[in-house]
Scaffold this motif. Structure first.
Motif, PDB file in Angstrom:
ATOM      1  N   GLN A 183       0.801  -1.471   0.021  1.00 36.13           N
ATOM      2  CA  GLN A 183      -0.395  -0.303   0.266  1.00 36.13           C
ATOM      3  C   GLN A 183       1.184   0.957   0.048  1.00 36.13           C
ATOM      4  N   GLY A 184       0.733   2.350  -0.268  1.00 37.40           N
ATOM      5  CA  GLY A 184       1.185   3.428  -0.666  1.00 37.40           C
ATOM      6  C   GLY A 184       0.802   4.605  -1.486  1.00 37.40           C
ATOM      7  N   ALA A 185       1.117   5.700  -1.667  1.00 35.93           N
ATOM      8  CA  ALA A 185       0.699   7.071  -2.162  1.00 35.93           C
ATOM      9  C   ALA A 185       0.918   7.104  -3.989  1.00 35.93           C
ATOM     10  N   ILE A 186      -0.633   7.420  -4.399  1.00 34.53           N
ATOM     11  CA  ILE A 186       0.097   6.886  -5.717  1.00 34.53           C
ATOM     12  C   ILE A 186       0.510   8.866  -6.509  1.00 34.53           C
ATOM     13  N   LYS A 187      -0.128   9.631  -6.047  1.00 37.18           N
ATOM     14  CA  LYS A 187      -0.048  11.071  -6.285  1.00 37.18           C
ATOM     15  C   LYS A 187      -0.844  12.247  -5.326  1.00 37.18           C
ATOM     16  N   ASP A 188      -0.218  12.622  -4.577  1.00 38.52           N
ATOM     17  CA  ASP A 188      -1.205  14.157  -3.848  1.00 38.52           C
ATOM     18  C   ASP A 188      -2.134  13.245  -2.716  1.00 38.52           C
ATOM     19  N   ARG A 189      -3.242  13.296  -2.884  1.00 40.80           N
ATOM     20  CA  ARG A 189      -3.932  12.239  -1.906  1.00 40.80           C
ATOM     21  C   ARG A 189      -5.182  10.583  -2.442  1.00 40.80           C
ATOM     22  N   LEU A 190      -4.232  11.018  -3.847  1.00 40.21           N
ATOM     23  CA  LEU A 190      -4.493   9.228  -4.776  1.00 40.21           C
ATOM     24  C   LEU A 190      -3.874   7.910  -3.794  1.00 40.21           C
ATOM     25  N   VAL A 191      -4.237   6.947  -3.419  1.00 38.23           N
ATOM     26  CA  VAL A 191      -3.333   5.796  -2.674  1.00 38.23           C
ATOM     27  C   VAL A 191      -3.984   4.709  -3.640  1.00 38.23           C
ATOM     28  N   TYR A 192      -3.375   4.226  -2.892  1.00 35.29           N
ATOM     29  CA  TYR A 192      -4.105   2.068  -3.432  1.00 35.29           C
ATOM     30  C   TYR A 192      -3.439   1.644  -2.595  1.00 35.29           C
ATOM     31  N   PHE A 193      -3.679  -0.176  -2.567  1.00 31.28           N
ATOM     32  CA  PHE A 193      -4.031  -1.281  -1.773  1.00 31.28           C
ATOM     33  C   PHE A 193      -3.995  -2.129  -2.655  1.00 31.28           C
ATOM     34  N   ALA A 194      -3.008  -3.670  -2.641  1.00 32.25           N
ATOM     35  CA  ALA A 194      -2.724  -4.694  -3.315  1.00 32.25           C
ATOM     36  C   ALA A 194      -2.829  -5.784  -2.177  1.00 32.25           C
ATOM     37  N   GLU A 195      -3.232  -6.916  -2.172  1.00 27.13           N
ATOM     38  CA  GLU A 195      -3.220  -8.160  -1.097  1.00 27.13           C
ATOM     39  C   GLU A 195      -3.797  -9.366  -1.781  1.00 27.13           C
ATOM     40  N   VAL A 196      -2.449 -10.256  -1.237  1.00 26.51           N
ATOM     41  CA  VAL A 196      -2.796 -11.776  -1.665  1.00 26.51           C
ATOM     42  C   VAL A 196      -3.065 -12.648   0.271  1.00 26.51           C
ATOM     43  N   GLN A 197      -3.188 -13.055  -0.499  1.00 24.99           N
ATOM     44  CA  GLN A 197      -4.420 -14.086   1.247  1.00 24.99           C
ATOM     45  C   GLN A 197      -4.029 -15.439   0.783  1.00 24.99           C
ATOM     46  N   PRO A 198      -3.101 -16.305   0.567  1.00 28.85           N
ATOM     47  CA  PRO A 198      -3.769 -17.414   1.312  1.00 28.85           C
ATOM     48  C   PRO A 198      -4.098 -18.333   2.310  1.00 28.85           C
ATOM     49  N   ARG A 199      -5.368 -18.951   2.004  1.00 29.81           N
ATOM     50  CA  ARG A 199      -6.291 -19.378   3.471  1.00 29.81           C
ATOM     51  C   ARG A 199      -6.047 -21.061   3.932  1.00 29.81           C
ATOM     52  N   VAL A 200      -5.046 -21.987   4.881  1.00 26.58           N
ATOM     53  CA  VAL A 200      -4.839 -22.547   4.714  1.00 26.58           C
ATOM     54  C   VAL A 200      -5.629 -23.463   6.055  1.00 26.58           C
ATOM     55  N   ASN A 201      -7.004 -24.293   5.701  1.00 27.00           N
ATOM     56  CA  ASN A 201      -8.110 -24.592   6.538  1.00 27.00           C
ATOM     57  C   ASN A 201      -8.087 -26.089   7.145  1.00 27.00           C
ATOM     58  N   ASP A 202      -9.042 -27.008   7.126  1.00 26.37           N
ATOM     59  CA  ASP A 202      -9.732 -27.699   7.283  1.00 26.37           C
ATOM     60  C   ASP A 202      -8.092 -28.674   7.803  1.00 26.37           C
ATOM     61  N   GLY A 203      -8.167 -28.148   9.281  1.00 27.26           N
ATOM     62  CA  GLY A 203      -7.195 -28.285  10.313  1.00 27.26           C
ATOM     63  C   GLY A 203      -5.086 -27.836  10.289  1.00 27.26           C
ATOM     64  N   ALA A 204      -5.101 -26.684   9.221  1.00 31.91           N
ATOM     65  CA  ALA A 204      -3.873 -26.468   8.719  1.00 31.91           C
ATOM     66  C   ALA A 204      -3.264 -26.661   7.403  1.00 31.91           C
ATOM     67  N   SER A 205      -4.201 -27.454   7.218  1.00 37.08           N
ATOM     68  CA  SER A 205      -3.527 -28.698   5.752  1.00 37.08           C
ATOM     69  C   SER A 205      -3.842 -28.636   4.474  1.00 37.08           C
ATOM     70  N   GLU A 206      -4.224 -28.076   4.134  1.00 33.91           N
ATOM     71  CA  GLU A 206      -5.346 -27.702   2.870  1.00 33.91           C
ATOM     72  C   GLU A 206      -5.143 -26.081   2.453  1.00 33.91           C
ATOM     73  N   LEU A 207      -4.625 -25.709   0.843  1.00 32.44           N
ATOM     74  CA  LEU A 207      -4.867 -24.897   0.657  1.00 32.44           C
ATOM     75  C   LEU A 207      -6.292 -24.188   0.107  1.00 32.44           C
ATOM     76  N   ARG A 208      -7.756 -23.570   0.793  1.00 34.91           N
ATOM     77  CA  ARG A 208      -8.600 -23.671   0.910  1.00 34.91           C
ATOM     78  C   ARG A 208      -9.733 -22.526   0.404  1.00 34.91           C
ATOM     79  N   GLN A 209      -8.854 -21.433   0.207  1.00 32.83           N
ATOM     80  CA  GLN A 209      -8.957 -19.815  -0.135  1.00 32.83           C
ATOM     81  C   GLN A 209      -7.815 -18.902  -0.742  1.00 32.83           C
ATOM     82  N   LEU A 210      -7.996 -18.259  -2.125  1.00 35.45           N
ATOM     83  CA  LEU A 210      -7.020 -17.590  -2.693  1.00 35.45           C
ATOM     84  C   LEU A 210      -7.846 -17.190  -2.613  1.00 35.45           C
ATOM     85  N   LEU A 211      -7.403 -15.202  -2.078  1.00 33.40           N
ATOM     86  CA  LEU A 211      -8.120 -14.198  -1.905  1.00 33.40           C
ATOM     87  C   LEU A 211      -7.335 -13.184  -2.512  1.00 33.40           C
ATOM     88  N   LEU A 212      -7.660 -12.511  -4.065  1.00 30.04           N
ATOM     89  CA  LEU A 212      -6.731 -11.703  -4.034  1.00 30.04           C
ATOM     90  C   LEU A 212      -7.500 -10.343  -4.332  1.00 30.04           C
TER      91      LEU A 212
END
Length: 222
Positions: free
Chosen positions: A32-61
């Motif tokens: 995350q950060g500034a683009i110009k003046d008051r214009l900003v952005y963020f970008a996320e990558v979120q892998p989620r390992v569920n089922d007893g912390a054993s399987e990648l069950r969800q990926l969020l971009l």
């Protein structure tokens, strides 16, 4: 603050006692950060390992562009791609969302922040659009007297579905997430937020699930 936390835990205790349980590891890498003046952005990558912390069950971009309307308030428009992996076939979801972040107050007791997000959820292969409201309250407290201290961190977020959909969403309270941990300085202004998260989800037929999550969030700021 302590009284409110005890009251919340008291209300949640009966839910946890009769709920399905799961263990997970969730990782979030956010740039995350500034683009110009008051214009900003963020970008996320979120892998989620569920089922007893054993399987990648969800990926969020997720990504968004925002504009600061004041020193305390920023408005965002964003998009998210969510992939749910399952043996019966992956579910692919696209989300458009609008978000308001607000630095509410700051003092010797710490800093309070607010985030409100409205999502429009489009699941591929389905006709209905699900609308969901999310609100988070976040509290931070520096634990050291220096420029970039380690801090205590706690937040709570509630999710409310506005409507029923043909792909399974049901109007009403969807889930609650509670987090407690530490904010640890990294390089520059970047931080690591590490701790425990409880995800309490409402399931069909009056059931619920409590997921115990080891949560790591890397906030890469520039």
């Amino acid at each position: 603050m302590r009284k409110h936390l005890l009251a919340t835990l008291t209300l949640l205790a009966p839910v946890a006692a009769h709920a399905e349980t799961d263990e997970a590891v969730w990782v979030n890498v956010t740039a995350q950060g500034a683009i110009k003046d008051r214009l900003v952005y963020f970008a996320e990558v979120q892998p989620r390992v569920n089922d007893g912390a054993s399987e990648l069950r969800q990926l969020l971009l997720r990504t968004a562009i925002g504009v600061g309307v004041s020193d305390a308030v920023t408005l965002y428009q964003g998009y998210a791609r969510v992939i749910d992996y399952s043996a019966g076939g992956d579910q692919l979801e696209n989300r458009s969302f609008q978000q308001v972040t607000w630095n509410v107050a700051k003092g010797s007791w710490g800093e309070l922040q607010s985030r409100t997000r409205i999502e429009q959820r489009f699941v591929e292969g389905s006709d209905d659009v699900g609308v969901r409201l999310r609100h988070m309250a976040r509290w931070e407290l520096p634990l050291e007297k220096k420029d970039r201290p380690v801090g205590a961190l706690a937040w709570a977020e509630g999710f409310v579905a506005v409507n029923d959909t043909d792909w399974g969403a049901r109007a009403g309270m969807d889930q609650v997430r509670l987090f407690g941990g530490a904010e640890i300085p990294l390089f520059g202004r970047s931080t690591l937020e590490a701790g425990y998260m409880a995800q309490i989800t409402d399931l069909p037929a009056g059931r619920s699930r409590v997921r115990h999550i080891a949560s790591l969030t890397f906030q890469l700021r520039h």
